[in-house]
Design a protein around this motif. Sequence first.
Motif, short mmCIF file in Angstrom:
data_model
loop_
_atom_site.label_atom_id
_atom_site.label_comp_id
_atom_site.label_asym_id
_atom_site.label_seq_id
_atom_site.Cartn_x
_atom_site.Cartn_y
_atom_site.Cartn_z
N ASP A 1 -16.49 1.15 -40.20
CA ASP A 1 -17.20 1.70 -39.05
C ASP A 1 -16.22 2.34 -38.07
O ASP A 1 -15.01 2.42 -38.34
N LEU A 2 -16.74 2.79 -36.95
CA LEU A 2 -15.89 3.51 -35.99
C LEU A 2 -14.89 2.57 -35.32
O LEU A 2 -13.89 3.02 -34.77
N THR B 1 -22.81 3.38 -41.64
CA THR B 1 -22.19 3.92 -40.42
C THR B 1 -22.52 5.40 -40.26
O THR B 1 -22.82 5.87 -39.17
N VAL B 2 -22.52 6.12 -41.38
CA VAL B 2 -22.83 7.55 -41.34
C VAL B 2 -24.34 7.78 -41.23
O VAL B 2 -24.82 8.45 -40.32
N SER C 1 -26.49 6.67 -38.12
CA SER C 1 -26.11 7.23 -36.82
C SER C 1 -27.03 8.40 -36.46
O SER C 1 -27.68 8.98 -37.34
N THR D 1 -20.50 11.72 -37.02
CA THR D 1 -19.87 10.44 -37.35
C THR D 1 -18.79 10.63 -38.41
O THR D 1 -17.71 10.04 -38.32
#
Lengths: 101, 130
Positions: free
Chosen positions: A59-60, A79-80, A83, A89
């Motif tokens: 994740d970020l 995560t991508v 979002s 992202t």
Amino acid sequence: MNVLSEVISAIDVVVLMSVNPGFGGQSFIRNTFSKTEELKNLIIQKNSGAKIEIDGGVDLKNASELVRCGADILVAGNTVFSSTSPSNTIAILKEASTQTA
Amino acid sequence: MSVLIAPSVLSADFGNLERDIKMINDSKADWFHVDVMDGVFVPNISFGFPVLKAVKKHARKPLDVHLMIVNPDQYLAAFADAGASIISVHYEACTHLHRTIQKMRQLGILAGVAINPYSCECIVRSYFSD
């Protein structure tokens, strides 16, 4: 010589699973940081060109730390796609490598 | 080197797969990560060749295929034919991993080895040299 270099690069990519494989959306297992560092050292020691790919819970928050530990490739699923802007992202994850420089 | 980003198709919207593939094509992503699960090696079943071929049809970046399946040797050629540029097999699924790696190299694809979170990364040590 070609034979030798082919042998040395027998593995092109080592994928370190950072979740138990089988499902998307699982939480990142934190021992992956030290495993990545140890694998990176091993690759350098063996003079291998193998790349390290991290798969699971990227994740970020953990991306730049993973790159700092030696990750070359980051897999990102939830995560991508969860979002609001998946392409943005991806761009932020891509920046993870430069933030550690 | 800049880190490579491989978005996982497993998390895409399968009802809008072409849209999501195009998003990845147009993004800064480097590879498509494609998770293949057989319901035996892992307790889940994802998708197989028909979906992989559909992804390949639209993808303009390399397909990084992660085989979470037992006996991957049996399917390596078929995955290479279906458009995989990189194939990763699981260390835990290969009785003769060196043979499997050799087979991948013969197919002209990049050879990947995946390791479960609680298997030691050190197991690949011996595969970095002959």
